[in-house]
Design a protein around this motif. Sequence first.
Motif, PDB file in Angstrom:
ATOM      1  N   TYR A   1       4.100   3.070   0.134  1.00  0.00           N
ATOM      2  CA  TYR A   1       2.957   3.594  -0.616  1.00  0.00           C
ATOM      3  C   TYR A   1       1.671   3.270   0.134  1.00  0.00           C
ATOM      4  O   TYR A   1       1.521   2.181   0.688  1.00  0.00           O
ATOM      5  CB  TYR A   1       2.919   2.977  -2.018  1.00  0.00           C
ATOM      6  N   ILE A   2       0.730   4.203   0.100  1.00  0.00           N
ATOM      7  CA  ILE A   2      -0.549   4.039   0.788  1.00  0.00           C
ATOM      8  C   ILE A   2      -1.668   4.031  -0.237  1.00  0.00           C
ATOM      9  O   ILE A   2      -1.677   4.831  -1.175  1.00  0.00           O
ATOM     10  CB  ILE A   2      -0.746   5.163   1.844  1.00  0.00           C
ATOM     11  N   ASP A   3      -2.628   3.112  -0.093  1.00  0.00           N
ATOM     12  CA  ASP A   3      -3.712   3.021  -1.069  1.00  0.00           C
ATOM     13  C   ASP A   3      -4.961   3.735  -0.584  1.00  0.00           C
ATOM     14  O   ASP A   3      -4.962   4.395   0.462  1.00  0.00           O
ATOM     15  CB  ASP A   3      -3.992   1.556  -1.421  1.00  0.00           C
ATOM     16  N   GLN A   4      -6.071   3.597  -1.332  1.00  0.00           N
ATOM     17  CA  GLN A   4      -7.304   4.317  -1.013  1.00  0.00           C
ATOM     18  C   GLN A   4      -7.884   3.918   0.341  1.00  0.00           C
ATOM     19  O   GLN A   4      -8.577   4.716   0.982  1.00  0.00           O
ATOM     20  CB  GLN A   4      -8.367   4.065  -2.101  1.00  0.00           C
ATOM     21  N   SER A   5      -7.605   2.677   0.775  1.00  0.00           N
ATOM     22  CA  SER A   5      -8.144   2.214   2.065  1.00  0.00           C
ATOM     23  C   SER A   5      -7.190   2.489   3.226  1.00  0.00           C
ATOM     24  O   SER A   5      -7.389   1.974   4.322  1.00  0.00           O
ATOM     25  CB  SER A   5      -8.460   0.719   1.987  1.00  0.00           C
TER      26      SER A   5
END
Length: 722
Positions: free
Chosen positions: A682-686
């Motif tokens: 999973y990849i976050d906003q940053s």
Amino acid sequence: MTIYAKDNLFFIHSLDFSIILENYHDYLMVRHIGKKISTYRHSNLLIDKDHAFSPAPFAENRTFSLDSQRQILGQSGMGDFRVPSIILANKENQLSDFKFKDYKIYQGLPDEKSLPFPYDEQDSTQSIVFTLEDKLLNLTLEIHFSVYENSSTISTYRKIINKSNKSYKIKKFDSFMIDVQPHDYQFITFQGAYGREKEMVSETLKQGIHSIASTRGASGHGQTPSLIVAENKVNDHYGECIAVQLMYSGNFHMTIQKNQLREVRISTGFESTMFEWLLESGQEFASPTTVINYSSEGLNKLSQISHHFILNHIMPSKFSNQIRPILLNNWEATYFDFSFDKLISLAEKAKHVGIELFVLDDGWFGNRFDDNRALGDWTVNEDKLSGGLENLISSIHQMDMQFGIWFEPEMISVDSHLYRTHPEWVIGAKGRQNIYSRNQLVLDLSNPEVVSYIKDTIDHFLTNYKIDYVKWDMNRNITNVGNYSSLSENLMQSHKYMLGLYEILDYLTEKYPDVLFESCAGGGGRNDLGIMRYFPQVWTSDNTDAVSRIQLQKDMLFLYPTISMGAHVSAAPNHQTGRSTSLETRNHVAMMGNLGYELDLTTMSDNDIYQIKEAIKTYKSIRATIQLGQVTRLETPHPTNEYAKQFVSDDMVVVTYNKILSDVEFSESVIRLKHLEPQASYIDQSQRVYSAEELMILGITMPVKQMDFYSRQIILKKIKEN
């Protein structure tokens, strides 16, 4: 899911939930309620025993007593001293003795029309009806159970049929009752008050009778027609629990009793002090439906099971999976003081920030300049709305926004043309003075003329104006019930009111299936499964303070799905609490429901307008996950000061973390996520990438911020590995 009978046993199996009953001496006894059991051979048989001179119906058998057997029907005066579930009065006494006569297993749901009832568009439901008979009274009692495909839910209701040539008074008629085996239980109710609805209250079950109830003519701000019974070690992630929810919006009770033998009885139905029903010869009377959910994996799973059932079998199907529009309601922006130009300027700002629905609240009709007058006079105030309602609606639609409007059809002001014309239409006891709340009286929906008037009134607006959304309010409870000439008729009035209300709602929602109706009753004063059968959205509370809303929205989601919950950003300091919170926190909290705004956008700074515009842009990207995803309450190290909620869809995870008060000398909190795809990343906003395993096992560290009312929103998108 399946229902079948074998060797005098009746098996009612849902996905992971079973009720097993036995015909024992012509009484229906409970052998099991809980986790699904495919094969049952009486391992938990209750031994008949003479418990301290227990009353027995058979002289030759002192060991069999209704007072110590687990049943689904508690009858008064025949040897069962626990709380009864049915009381019938004739000229001589209040005794009844219903015994098993027959049963029938059938496909589909019962054909009941007078009260809100679950539906099944897949037509895959299976049901059983038990027929019981009191031969002396010549009355028949039907007890129906239904199971649903892919659901750990069972629904039930009861019907009494008078086959005699006499009339009977129904003094008590519960929708559901069941006795469960002794255990170390806790019970959870949802109570509170105006502005703090749905507060979860957990208590250890001790000997005695424990009950919540409403006599307000509505389910009420301070109580909810639901009860959770759980083993004492239960938490969000572990333990067995059962939720009992009454599908009714009027006076009700929820009762749990632990007797001297530690047997536990659960029951729900009409609140009996304000209820009676005259059952004439040849007539029948049906109870509301009770919805029973079961989880063996803790309270979060119970919530998800309840959400699934509501979305698939209670909420109008057109809206159960339809994304809700982001709205602006003008109430806290203007209250009664608005003009056409003011509304247009608000709408233009709303359009600028990305809002999709403009809602005109109270004050648009009659001589309505405050809450002391004009309720019932549903004619457009042309002085406020120059060019009329049609001009405002067309202007809003030209901005490519939907239009919504507020009504309070069940109420009336004394200072109104309607009251001067029809004073006999209000609820009130003859010879007694009126009882006021907010200077309002209540129209008598037990009167067919009033029901027709309300139908025609709302019909006129929905037919002649292009209205997309209706906010249906009810700002006071019912008092001074007594329009009829006899006590029996007046005790029937409260339920007749509900029948009239349901008739109106059934008519309007069927005729206008594309209109999104939102229920409001001074906020969450009538937030229950009965109203949700017609209205797919509920105004959670008039309290729009973000800090209050964190707990309030968390507790509402114990049983009700996110997509049913209206959540608005309002001004700071907040109009109800006086508390000031950051715009970021207010946005984050409201984004955990159906996002809306209730403030004056025309007076906000450019920076605040930019923040709102960006928040709406973000919400649109996560809205499907919030409104339709699986909701989970996450564990926090300091659960009275920190809250974390997770929403999961196929390709996205949204986590909102809230910390109420700043503290010192504590380590950073770590929040572990749940229900992710184990092999995914999973990849976050940053643009940081995490494995699902580390998010669930190690968790995410929350920074220590030296500020009160801190909020953090984490958006994770599932990515495919090369």
